[in-house]
Scaffold this motif. Structure first.
Motif, PDB file in Angstrom:
ATOM      1  N   ARG A  84       0.816  -1.219   0.000  1.00 55.15           N
ATOM      2  CA  ARG A  84       0.000   0.000   0.000  1.00 55.15           C
ATOM      3  C   ARG A  84       0.848   1.268   0.000  1.00 55.15           C
ATOM      4  NH1 ARG A  84      -4.662  -1.518  -2.157  1.00 55.15           N
ATOM      5  NH2 ARG A  84      -5.437  -3.387  -1.111  1.00 55.15           N
ATOM      6  N   ALA A  85       2.167   1.133   0.087  1.00 51.38           N
ATOM      7  CA  ALA A  85       3.055   2.300   0.030  1.00 51.38           C
ATOM      8  C   ALA A  85       3.340   2.620  -1.427  1.00 51.38           C
ATOM      9  CB  ALA A  85       4.357   2.007   0.779  1.00 51.38           C
ATOM     10  N   ASN A  86       2.711   3.676  -1.919  1.00 53.23           N
ATOM     11  CA  ASN A  86       2.798   4.012  -3.329  1.00 53.23           C
ATOM     12  C   ASN A  86       3.102   5.500  -3.513  1.00 53.23           C
ATOM     13  OD1 ASN A  86       2.135   1.457  -4.964  1.00 53.23           O
ATOM     14  ND2 ASN A  86       0.577   1.438  -3.357  1.00 53.23           N
ATOM     15  N   ILE A  87       3.008   5.968  -4.746  1.00 59.24           N
ATOM     16  CA  ILE A  87       3.510   7.299  -5.102  1.00 59.24           C
ATOM     17  C   ILE A  87       2.418   8.148  -5.731  1.00 59.24           C
ATOM     18  CG2 ILE A  87       5.090   8.533  -6.668  1.00 59.24           C
ATOM     19  CD1 ILE A  87       6.971   6.088  -6.435  1.00 59.24           C
ATOM     20  N   LEU A  88       2.345   9.401  -5.300  1.00 57.48           N
ATOM     21  CA  LEU A  88       1.636  10.444  -6.036  1.00 57.48           C
ATOM     22  C   LEU A  88       2.701  11.140  -6.886  1.00 57.48           C
ATOM     23  CD1 LEU A  88      -0.832  13.113  -4.606  1.00 57.48           C
ATOM     24  CD2 LEU A  88       0.724  13.541  -6.488  1.00 57.48           C
ATOM     25  N   TYR A  89       2.595  10.954  -8.194  1.00 55.78           N
ATOM     26  CA  TYR A  89       3.586  11.489  -9.123  1.00 55.78           C
ATOM     27  C   TYR A  89       3.262  12.937  -9.454  1.00 55.78           C
ATOM     28  CZ  TYR A  89       6.085  12.023 -13.600  1.00 55.78           C
ATOM     29  OH  TYR A  89       6.887  12.471 -14.625  1.00 55.78           O
TER      30      TYR A  89
END
Length: 351
Positions: A211-216
């Motif tokens: 669930r650790a992801n990125i807002l680009y």
């Protein structure tokens, strides 16, 4: 391949005490009239949204979705950028962050952190009730005052900071996992997660949590002089949210990346209204389509020159222009033929 959803707009920079910017209904109709298809809601702004109520009440969530639907809009994500900042704050910033939490917690950073954790947990539950799969936030920063290695950092300082960051975020990530929602950290100077290397450090301390992801947001990358296109080649599997924000970097003989403590308008690197900066959005949208980005393209407006209403109107049209309707067939299908094993083996000299 997937066609990117959009255009969306992040409402935070446009909310105001004057109508139509002081209510979700007013802002929804304003955004729809400009051509937007979705909105990202700042969860801390009670003029627009009640986060606690959304976490507790399915009826309230239906009401929120109904308001947006009446304007022809979808909800893209909720945002907890301000609350996320308080999950991990170096004491040097405590006085400046008092405004990010309720007034009764002023000067009480430990209680502000506890409040922020609760806010993130509510955001997970609210996102699930609202049918969302991604959430936008900041990581906070324990190590940021020491980003430049002078004076020389004590051995182990950065490792200790990231271990603590992981300890604080891991339980929150688990709550989001139970809710079926990705946490999308906006990689941003001022946060401990501000580039690819720091994001990788974080993944290690949270055991590669899914669930650790990125807002680009490429604007924060061009200001760091980071290759924002290659970033997508490397990290596209973790990109689950997208702020379409422009920027420019024009160094000179007096100032460069660090900005010289100048106001935004005088800095070598500064945010610009969409279309007025240097970012190659055509290439970005092509890569997003290539890598099956599953989410929304959301305008975030920040500019020290152009009026926000002009930036919003122009941004909606530009994002529509850049979104690629992906193909469902190969361009050379006309010259193709049906599979034929005997023919293939003959071409290869195998028979």
């Amino acid at each position: 391949m997937k066609t990117i959803k959009g255009p969306g707009i992040f409402l935070a920079q446009f909310a105001d005490n004057q109508a139509p910017f002081n209510s979700l209904d007013g802002m929804a109709h304003w955004a729809a009239q400009l051509g937007f298809a979705g909105v990202q809601i700042p969860s801390w702004d009670r003029r627009l949204f009640d986060l606690k109520l959304a976490a507790e009440s399915r009826d309230y969530c239906e009401e929120v979705l109904g308001i947006l639907d009446a304007a022809g809009l979808k909800l893209t994500e909720l945002s907890t950028h301000l609350q996320g900042q308080l999950i991990a704050s170096n004491p040097a910033y405590d006085p400046m962050l008092d405004g990010f939490a309720p007034a009764e917690l002023k000067g009480r950073p430990k209680e502000q952190q506890t409040w922020a954790v609760q806010q993130l947990e509510w955001a997970a539950m609210a996102s699930s009730r609202l049918g969302l799969t991604a959430h936008a936030t900041f990581s906070g920063a324990l190590a940021w005052p020491y980003f430049y290695p002078w004076p020389q950092r004590p051995a182990g300082l950065i490792d200790a900071a990231f271990e603590e960051l992981g300890r604080r975020w891991a339980p929150i990530l688990n709550v989001f996992d139970e809710a079926g929602v990705d946490v999308c950290y906006e990689l941003h100077p001022g946060e401990d997660l501000h580039d690819g290397v720091t994001f990788e450090r974080f993944l290690k301390v949270v055991d590669d949590h899914k669930r650790a992801n990125i807002l680009y947001d490429p604007s924060h990358m061009i200001l760091q002089q980071l290759d924002y296109l290659e970033f997508l080649d490397i990290y596209h599997e973790r990109v689950r949210a997208f702020h379409v924000k422009d920027a420019e970097f024009r160094p000179n003989g007096r100032s460069g990346v660090y900005g010289g403590y100048q106001d935004w308008i005088d800095r070598a690197g500064r945010f610009r209204s969409l279309g007025d900066g240097q970012i190659d959005f055509k290439a970005i949208f092509s890569k997003m389509a290539q890598y099956d980005y599953p989410g929304w393209a959301v305008l975030e407006w920040e500019c020290c020159i152009k009026h926000p209403k002009a930036g919003a109107a122009e941004g909606a049209a530009l994002i529509k222009q850049w979104i690629i309707r992906v193909t469902d067939k190969a361009f050379d299908d006309f010259a193709g033929s049906e599979p034929d094993d005997d023919k293939n083996n003959k071409i290869l000299g195998l028979i």
